[in-house]
Design a protein around this motif. Structure first.
Motif, PDB file in Angstrom:
ATOM      1  N   ALA A 141       0.920  -1.435   0.555  1.00  0.00           N
ATOM      2  CA  ALA A 141      -0.417  -0.302  -0.184  1.00  0.00           C
ATOM      3  C   ALA A 141       0.857   1.491   0.004  1.00  0.00           C
ATOM      4  CB  ALA A 141      -1.226  -0.263   1.214  1.00  0.00           C
ATOM      5  N   ARG A 186       0.188   5.588   0.163  1.00  0.00           N
ATOM      6  CA  ARG A 186       0.181   6.898   0.280  1.00  0.00           C
ATOM      7  C   ARG A 186       0.996   7.992   0.657  1.00  0.00           C
ATOM      8  NH1 ARG A 186      -5.419   5.882   4.146  1.00  0.00           N
ATOM      9  NH2 ARG A 186      -4.003   6.918   5.682  1.00  0.00           N
ATOM     10  N   PRO A 203      -1.746   7.460  -3.973  1.00  0.00           N
ATOM     11  CA  PRO A 203      -2.656   6.293  -3.388  1.00  0.00           C
ATOM     12  C   PRO A 203      -3.017   4.990  -4.261  1.00  0.00           C
ATOM     13  CG  PRO A 203      -3.714   8.385  -2.660  1.00  0.00           C
ATOM     14  CD  PRO A 203      -3.811   8.401  -3.950  1.00  0.00           C
ATOM     15  N   ALA A 204      -2.466   3.824  -3.510  1.00  0.00           N
ATOM     16  CA  ALA A 204      -2.442   3.133  -4.482  1.00  0.00           C
ATOM     17  C   ALA A 204      -2.591   1.182  -3.549  1.00  0.00           C
ATOM     18  CB  ALA A 204      -1.744   2.735  -5.279  1.00  0.00           C
ATOM     19  N   ILE A 205      -2.715   0.385  -3.752  1.00  0.00           N
ATOM     20  CA  ILE A 205      -2.479  -1.006  -3.014  1.00  0.00           C
ATOM     21  C   ILE A 205      -3.017  -2.406  -4.509  1.00  0.00           C
ATOM     22  CG2 ILE A 205      -5.035  -1.248  -2.571  1.00  0.00           C
ATOM     23  CD1 ILE A 205      -3.973  -3.200   0.138  1.00  0.00           C
ATOM     24  N   GLU A 238      -4.435  -4.289  -8.462  1.00  0.00           N
ATOM     25  CA  GLU A 238      -5.115  -3.262  -7.720  1.00  0.00           C
ATOM     26  C   GLU A 238      -6.390  -4.686  -6.686  1.00  0.00           C
ATOM     27  OE1 GLU A 238      -8.031   0.540  -8.350  1.00  0.00           O
ATOM     28  OE2 GLU A 238      -8.158  -1.743  -9.189  1.00  0.00           O
ATOM     29  N   LYS A 293      -8.886  -4.927  -3.593  1.00  0.00           N
ATOM     30  CA  LYS A 293     -10.302  -3.668  -3.233  1.00  0.00           C
ATOM     31  C   LYS A 293     -11.153  -4.244  -2.622  1.00  0.00           C
ATOM     32  CE  LYS A 293      -8.662   0.834  -4.428  1.00  0.00           C
ATOM     33  NZ  LYS A 293      -7.951   1.862  -3.357  1.00  0.00           N
ATOM     34  N   LEU A 321      -3.738   1.020   7.436  1.00  0.00           N
ATOM     35  CA  LEU A 321      -2.751   1.810   6.356  1.00  0.00           C
ATOM     36  C   LEU A 321      -2.918   0.965   4.829  1.00  0.00           C
ATOM     37  CD1 LEU A 321      -1.961   4.265   4.308  1.00  0.00           C
ATOM     38  CD2 LEU A 321       0.709   2.660   4.364  1.00  0.00           C
ATOM     39  N   GLU A 351      -6.761   0.621   4.883  1.00  0.00           N
ATOM     40  CA  GLU A 351      -7.833   2.094   4.344  1.00  0.00           C
ATOM     41  C   GLU A 351      -7.900   1.956   3.122  1.00  0.00           C
ATOM     42  OE1 GLU A 351      -6.470   5.736   6.561  1.00  0.00           O
ATOM     43  OE2 GLU A 351      -7.897   5.360   8.872  1.00  0.00           O
ATOM     44  N   CYS A 352      -6.670   1.886   2.162  1.00  0.00           N
ATOM     45  CA  CYS A 352      -6.011   2.210   1.025  1.00  0.00           C
ATOM     46  C   CYS A 352      -7.040   0.795   0.140  1.00  0.00           C
ATOM     47  CB  CYS A 352      -4.681   1.534   0.459  1.00  0.00           C
ATOM     48  SG  CYS A 352      -3.639   2.951   0.625  1.00  0.00           S
TER      49      CYS A 352
END
Length: 329
Positions: free
Chosen positions: A166, A168, A174-176, A195, A197, A280, A283-284
Protein backbone atom coordinates in the motif's frame (compact mmCIF):
# COMPACT_ATOMS: atom_id res chain seq x y z
CA UNK A 1 -2.55 -3.38 -15.04
CA UNK A 2 -2.26 -0.55 -17.57
CA UNK A 3 -1.11 -1.79 -20.98
CA UNK A 4 2.04 0.31 -20.90
CA UNK A 5 3.17 -0.96 -17.48
CA UNK A 6 5.14 -4.20 -17.57
CA UNK A 7 7.35 -4.09 -14.49
CA UNK A 8 7.28 -3.20 -10.82
CA UNK A 9 9.57 -0.26 -11.52
CA UNK A 10 7.24 1.08 -14.20
CA UNK A 11 4.22 0.76 -11.96
CA UNK A 12 5.92 2.48 -9.01
CA UNK A 13 6.98 5.25 -11.39
CA UNK A 14 3.34 5.77 -12.36
CA UNK A 15 2.29 5.93 -8.70
CA UNK A 16 5.24 8.01 -7.43
CA UNK A 17 6.29 10.23 -10.33
CA UNK A 18 7.74 13.04 -8.22
CA UNK A 19 11.52 13.21 -7.69
CA UNK A 20 10.87 13.70 -3.97
CA UNK A 21 10.28 9.93 -3.64
CA UNK A 22 12.88 8.55 -6.02
CA UNK A 23 14.61 6.49 -3.32
CA UNK A 24 11.30 5.14 -2.06
CA UNK A 25 10.38 4.04 -5.57
CA UNK A 26 13.73 2.73 -6.77
CA UNK A 27 15.30 1.40 -3.58
CA UNK A 28 13.14 1.08 -0.47
CA UNK A 29 9.98 -0.61 -1.79
CA UNK A 30 11.74 -3.04 -4.17
CA UNK A 31 14.32 -4.03 -1.55
CA UNK A 32 11.67 -4.67 1.09
CA UNK A 33 9.67 -6.79 -1.36
CA UNK A 34 12.83 -8.75 -2.15
CA UNK A 35 13.28 -9.36 1.58
CA UNK A 36 9.90 -11.13 1.58
CA UNK A 37 11.34 -13.58 -0.96
CA UNK A 38 14.40 -13.95 1.27
CA UNK A 39 12.30 -14.77 4.32
CA UNK A 40 10.33 -17.29 2.25
CA UNK A 41 13.58 -19.02 1.38
CA UNK A 42 14.61 -19.13 5.03
CA UNK A 43 11.26 -20.63 6.05
CA UNK A 44 11.47 -23.28 3.35
CA UNK A 45 14.82 -24.38 4.77
CA UNK A 46 13.73 -24.25 8.44
CA UNK A 47 12.31 -27.72 8.87
CA UNK A 48 12.45 -27.40 12.65
CA UNK A 49 10.76 -24.56 14.51
CA UNK A 50 12.17 -24.14 18.00
CA UNK A 51 12.83 -21.62 20.72
CA UNK A 52 16.33 -20.21 20.72
CA UNK A 53 16.42 -19.61 24.47
CA UNK A 54 16.16 -15.84 24.25
CA UNK A 55 13.32 -13.34 24.46
CA UNK A 56 12.78 -9.93 22.98
CA UNK A 57 12.47 -6.74 25.01
CA UNK A 58 8.75 -7.39 25.46
CA UNK A 59 9.45 -10.73 27.14
CA UNK A 60 8.21 -12.82 24.20
CA UNK A 61 10.12 -16.08 23.63
CA UNK A 62 11.98 -15.99 20.33
CA UNK A 63 11.87 -18.75 17.74
CA UNK A 64 14.70 -19.59 15.38
CA UNK A 65 12.53 -18.45 12.46
CA UNK A 66 11.81 -15.11 14.18
CA UNK A 67 15.52 -14.40 14.45
CA UNK A 68 16.22 -15.54 10.89
CA UNK A 69 13.45 -13.32 9.45
CA UNK A 70 14.72 -10.39 11.52
CA UNK A 71 18.21 -10.84 10.07
CA UNK A 72 16.91 -10.91 6.50
CA UNK A 73 15.04 -7.65 6.95
CA UNK A 74 17.88 -5.92 8.77
CA UNK A 75 20.18 -6.85 5.91
CA UNK A 76 17.69 -5.42 3.42
CA UNK A 77 17.38 -2.18 5.37
CA UNK A 78 21.16 -1.81 5.39
CA UNK A 79 21.10 -1.75 1.58
CA UNK A 80 18.81 1.29 1.51
CA UNK A 81 20.78 4.52 2.03
CA UNK A 82 17.63 6.57 2.61
CA UNK A 83 16.47 4.40 5.55
CA UNK A 84 17.94 6.23 8.52
CA UNK A 85 16.17 4.50 11.44
CA UNK A 86 14.45 1.21 12.17
CA UNK A 87 12.89 -0.92 14.88
CA UNK A 88 11.08 -4.24 15.02
CA UNK A 89 8.99 -6.36 17.31
CA UNK A 90 12.06 -8.55 17.88
CA UNK A 91 14.31 -5.54 18.59
CA UNK A 92 11.80 -2.89 19.70
CA UNK A 93 14.09 0.09 20.14
CA UNK A 94 14.12 2.64 17.36
CA UNK A 95 17.77 3.21 16.45
CA UNK A 96 19.61 5.06 13.75
CA UNK A 97 20.90 2.84 10.96
CA UNK A 98 24.49 2.89 9.74
CA UNK A 99 23.42 5.59 7.28
CA UNK A 100 21.83 7.69 10.00
CA UNK A 101 21.86 10.86 7.94
CA UNK A 102 20.02 12.16 4.92
CA UNK A 103 20.83 10.36 1.68
CA UNK A 104 22.21 12.30 -1.26
CA UNK A 105 18.64 12.65 -2.52
CA UNK A 106 17.54 14.26 0.73
CA UNK A 107 15.00 11.51 1.44
CA UNK A 108 14.68 10.00 4.92
CA UNK A 109 12.64 6.96 5.92
CA UNK A 110 12.08 4.95 9.07
CA UNK A 111 11.07 1.29 8.99
CA UNK A 112 8.97 -0.39 11.72
CA UNK A 113 8.29 -4.08 11.20
CA UNK A 114 7.17 -7.41 12.58
CA UNK A 115 9.52 -9.84 10.81
CA UNK A 116 7.35 -12.93 11.31
CA UNK A 117 3.78 -12.55 12.51
CA UNK A 118 2.12 -15.82 13.51
CA UNK A 119 4.47 -17.54 15.96
CA UNK A 120 1.59 -19.51 17.48
CA UNK A 121 0.65 -21.12 14.15
CA UNK A 122 3.97 -21.57 12.35
CA UNK A 123 4.90 -24.89 14.00
CA UNK A 124 1.96 -26.72 12.34
CA UNK A 125 3.02 -25.11 9.03
CA UNK A 126 0.10 -22.72 8.69
CA UNK A 127 0.32 -19.54 6.66
CA UNK A 128 2.21 -16.72 8.40
CA UNK A 129 3.39 -13.29 7.32
CA UNK A 130 5.59 -10.23 7.63
CA UNK A 131 4.27 -6.75 8.44
CA UNK A 132 6.25 -3.64 7.44
CA UNK A 133 5.49 0.05 7.87
CA UNK A 134 7.46 2.78 6.06
CA UNK A 135 7.45 6.21 7.68
CA UNK A 136 8.69 9.44 6.15
CA UNK A 137 11.31 11.16 8.28
CA UNK A 138 13.84 10.19 10.92
CA UNK A 139 11.40 8.55 13.36
CA UNK A 140 8.04 6.80 13.49
CA UNK A 141 7.34 7.84 17.08
CA UNK A 142 5.22 10.88 17.83
CA UNK A 143 4.35 11.35 14.15
CA UNK A 144 0.94 11.63 12.51
CA UNK A 145 0.28 8.15 11.06
CA UNK A 146 -2.16 9.53 8.51
CA UNK A 147 0.49 11.59 6.78
CA UNK A 148 3.84 10.15 7.88
CA UNK A 149 3.30 6.42 7.40
CA UNK A 150 3.43 6.45 3.63
CA UNK A 151 3.74 2.75 2.78
CA UNK A 152 3.01 -0.67 4.21
CA UNK A 153 3.83 -4.19 3.05
CA UNK A 154 2.31 -7.53 4.03
CA UNK A 155 4.39 -10.55 3.06
CA UNK A 156 2.41 -13.81 2.98
CA UNK A 157 4.07 -17.25 3.22
CA UNK A 158 1.71 -19.99 2.15
CA UNK A 159 1.64 -22.36 -0.84
CA UNK A 160 2.64 -19.21 -2.76
CA UNK A 161 4.63 -16.23 -1.55
CA UNK A 162 3.07 -12.84 -2.27
CA UNK A 163 3.41 -9.28 -1.04
CA UNK A 164 0.63 -6.73 -0.78
CA UNK A 165 1.90 -3.15 -0.94
CA UNK A 166 0.00 0.00 0.00
CA UNK A 167 1.27 3.48 -0.90
CA UNK A 168 -0.09 6.82 0.29
CA UNK A 169 2.71 9.31 -0.18
CA UNK A 170 2.22 13.08 -0.51
CA UNK A 171 2.04 13.99 -4.16
CA UNK A 172 1.56 10.40 -5.26
CA UNK A 173 -1.48 8.31 -6.14
CA UNK A 174 -2.86 6.26 -3.21
CA UNK A 175 -2.67 2.64 -4.30
CA UNK A 176 -2.60 -0.96 -3.16
CA UNK A 177 -1.33 -3.83 -5.29
CA UNK A 178 -0.10 -7.41 -4.98
CA UNK A 179 2.98 -9.07 -6.45
CA UNK A 180 4.14 -12.66 -6.49
CA UNK A 181 7.72 -13.15 -5.33
CA UNK A 182 10.17 -16.03 -5.28
CA UNK A 183 13.82 -16.39 -4.26
CA UNK A 184 16.19 -15.65 -7.12
CA UNK A 185 13.54 -14.25 -9.46
CA UNK A 186 13.96 -10.52 -10.26
CA UNK A 187 11.05 -8.17 -9.71
CA UNK A 188 10.71 -7.31 -13.37
CA UNK A 189 7.20 -8.50 -14.10
CA UNK A 190 3.90 -8.16 -12.28
CA UNK A 191 2.59 -11.62 -11.52
CA UNK A 192 -0.57 -11.00 -9.52
CA UNK A 193 -2.87 -7.97 -9.17
CA UNK A 194 -2.18 -4.29 -9.93
CA UNK A 195 -5.10 -3.26 -7.71
CA UNK A 196 -6.54 -4.72 -4.49
CA UNK A 197 -9.93 -3.48 -3.33
CA UNK A 198 -12.64 -4.45 -0.89
CA UNK A 199 -16.02 -4.83 -2.59
CA UNK A 200 -19.10 -2.62 -2.10
CA UNK A 201 -22.40 -4.19 -0.95
CA UNK A 202 -24.34 -6.29 -1.69
CA UNK A 203 -22.01 -9.19 -0.89
CA UNK A 204 -22.32 -12.68 -2.30
CA UNK A 205 -20.65 -14.17 0.79
CA UNK A 206 -19.94 -12.46 4.11
CA UNK A 207 -16.96 -13.45 6.24
CA UNK A 208 -16.01 -12.87 9.87
CA UNK A 209 -12.77 -13.51 11.77
CA UNK A 210 -13.23 -13.31 15.57
CA UNK A 211 -9.91 -13.21 17.42
CA UNK A 212 -9.78 -13.86 21.16
CA UNK A 213 -13.03 -15.79 20.91
CA UNK A 214 -12.80 -16.92 24.54
CA UNK A 215 -13.40 -13.30 25.53
CA UNK A 216 -17.01 -13.74 24.42
CA UNK A 217 -17.59 -15.74 27.62
CA UNK A 218 -16.79 -12.59 29.63
CA UNK A 219 -18.43 -9.95 27.45
CA UNK A 220 -22.11 -10.07 26.52
CA UNK A 221 -21.66 -7.61 23.66
CA UNK A 222 -18.99 -9.72 22.01
CA UNK A 223 -21.03 -12.87 22.56
CA UNK A 224 -24.03 -11.13 21.01
CA UNK A 225 -21.96 -10.13 18.01
CA UNK A 226 -20.72 -13.68 17.45
CA UNK A 227 -24.27 -14.98 17.76
CA UNK A 228 -25.42 -12.40 15.22
CA UNK A 229 -22.85 -13.58 12.67
CA UNK A 230 -23.90 -17.20 13.13
CA UNK A 231 -27.60 -16.42 12.80
CA UNK A 232 -26.99 -14.28 9.72
CA UNK A 233 -25.00 -17.15 8.17
CA UNK A 234 -21.66 -15.38 7.87
CA UNK A 235 -18.80 -17.70 6.93
CA UNK A 236 -16.14 -18.17 9.61
CA UNK A 237 -12.60 -17.61 8.35
CA UNK A 238 -10.18 -17.32 11.25
CA UNK A 239 -6.70 -18.86 11.18
CA UNK A 240 -5.20 -17.42 14.35
CA UNK A 241 -2.80 -15.33 12.27
CA UNK A 242 -3.38 -11.62 11.67
CA UNK A 243 -1.76 -11.48 8.22
CA UNK A 244 -3.57 -14.45 6.60
CA UNK A 245 -6.91 -13.31 8.02
CA UNK A 246 -6.46 -9.80 6.62
CA UNK A 247 -5.25 -11.19 3.30
CA UNK A 248 -8.33 -13.40 3.10
CA UNK A 249 -10.67 -10.40 3.21
CA UNK A 250 -8.58 -8.57 0.61
CA UNK A 251 -8.72 -11.55 -1.74
CA UNK A 252 -12.43 -12.23 -1.25
CA UNK A 253 -13.40 -8.56 -1.21
CA UNK A 254 -15.27 -8.87 2.07
CA UNK A 255 -14.55 -9.54 5.72
CA UNK A 256 -14.51 -8.19 9.21
CA UNK A 257 -11.67 -8.93 11.63
CA UNK A 258 -12.25 -8.32 15.33
CA UNK A 259 -9.61 -8.44 18.05
CA UNK A 260 -11.47 -6.98 21.06
CA UNK A 261 -10.16 -5.73 24.38
CA UNK A 262 -12.54 -6.99 27.07
CA UNK A 263 -12.58 -8.04 30.69
CA UNK A 264 -9.85 -5.62 31.73
CA UNK A 265 -7.21 -7.72 29.95
CA UNK A 266 -4.44 -5.99 28.10
CA UNK A 267 -4.42 -5.79 24.32
CA UNK A 268 -1.83 -7.85 22.45
CA UNK A 269 -1.38 -6.11 19.11
CA UNK A 270 1.35 -3.48 18.97
CA UNK A 271 0.38 -0.27 17.25
CA UNK A 272 3.73 0.47 15.64
CA UNK A 273 4.49 -2.97 14.24
CA UNK A 274 1.04 -4.36 13.51
CA UNK A 275 -1.90 -1.98 13.82
CA UNK A 276 -0.63 1.02 11.86
CA UNK A 277 0.64 -0.93 8.82
CA UNK A 278 -2.52 -3.07 8.72
CA UNK A 279 -4.67 0.07 8.99
CA UNK A 280 -2.93 1.68 6.01
CA UNK A 281 -3.41 -1.49 3.96
CA UNK A 282 -7.12 -1.65 4.82
CA UNK A 283 -7.76 2.06 4.19
CA UNK A 284 -6.02 1.97 0.82
CA UNK A 285 -8.25 -1.00 -0.06
CA UNK A 286 -11.32 1.10 0.69
CA UNK A 287 -12.08 -0.23 4.18
CA UNK A 288 -11.77 1.00 7.75
CA UNK A 289 -9.53 0.06 10.67
CA UNK A 290 -10.57 1.29 14.12
CA UNK A 291 -9.99 0.75 17.82
CA UNK A 292 -12.77 -1.60 19.05
CA UNK A 293 -12.76 0.12 22.45
CA UNK A 294 -13.74 3.60 21.28
CA UNK A 295 -14.34 3.33 17.52
CA UNK A 296 -11.55 5.80 16.68
CA UNK A 297 -9.55 5.28 13.50
CA UNK A 298 -6.26 3.49 14.20
CA UNK A 299 -4.34 6.12 12.25
CA UNK A 300 -5.95 9.07 14.02
CA UNK A 301 -3.32 9.34 16.76
CA UNK A 302 0.44 9.08 17.02
CA UNK A 303 2.36 6.12 18.42
CA UNK A 304 4.11 7.25 21.60
CA UNK A 305 6.35 4.25 22.26
CA UNK A 306 7.29 0.92 20.73
CA UNK A 307 5.23 -1.18 23.17
CA UNK A 308 1.97 0.75 22.81
CA UNK A 309 -0.82 -1.77 22.18
CA UNK A 310 -4.46 -1.91 21.19
CA UNK A 311 -7.29 -3.97 19.76
CA UNK A 312 -8.27 -4.07 16.12
CA UNK A 313 -11.50 -3.92 14.18
CA UNK A 314 -11.07 -3.77 10.40
CA UNK A 315 -12.72 -4.69 7.13
CA UNK A 316 -15.45 -3.35 4.85
CA UNK A 317 -16.54 0.05 6.10
CA UNK A 318 -20.21 -0.83 6.60
CA UNK A 319 -19.34 -3.98 8.53
CA UNK A 320 -16.93 -2.06 10.75
CA UNK A 321 -19.56 0.55 11.51
CA UNK A 322 -22.02 -2.17 12.47
CA UNK A 323 -19.53 -3.66 14.92
CA UNK A 324 -18.76 -0.23 16.41
CA UNK A 325 -22.47 0.20 17.11
CA UNK A 326 -22.58 -3.22 18.79
CA UNK A 327 -19.39 -3.01 20.87
CA UNK A 328 -19.04 0.72 21.50
CA UNK A 329 -22.57 2.05 21.17
Amino acid sequence: MPADVSSLGDYLQSLLPLPSHTELRQSVIPTLIESVAGIASVLQESHQVSQVGTSNAFGDDQLNVDVAAENVLRSAIARCPSVVAASSEEDPVERKTAHGQKSSSGEQYTIAFDPLDGSSIIAPNWTVGTIIGVWEGGTALGQDPESKQIAAILGVYGPRTTAIVALRAPGGTPAIFEVGVAPGIPLTVFTVRPEVKLSPPPYKTRYFAPANLRAAADDERYMGLITHYIKEKYTLRYSGGLVPDVIHMLVKGHGVYISPVVGGKGAKLRRLYELCPIALIIECAGGRAVDPVNGMDILSRAVKDEDERGGLLCGNADEVQSVVESLVG
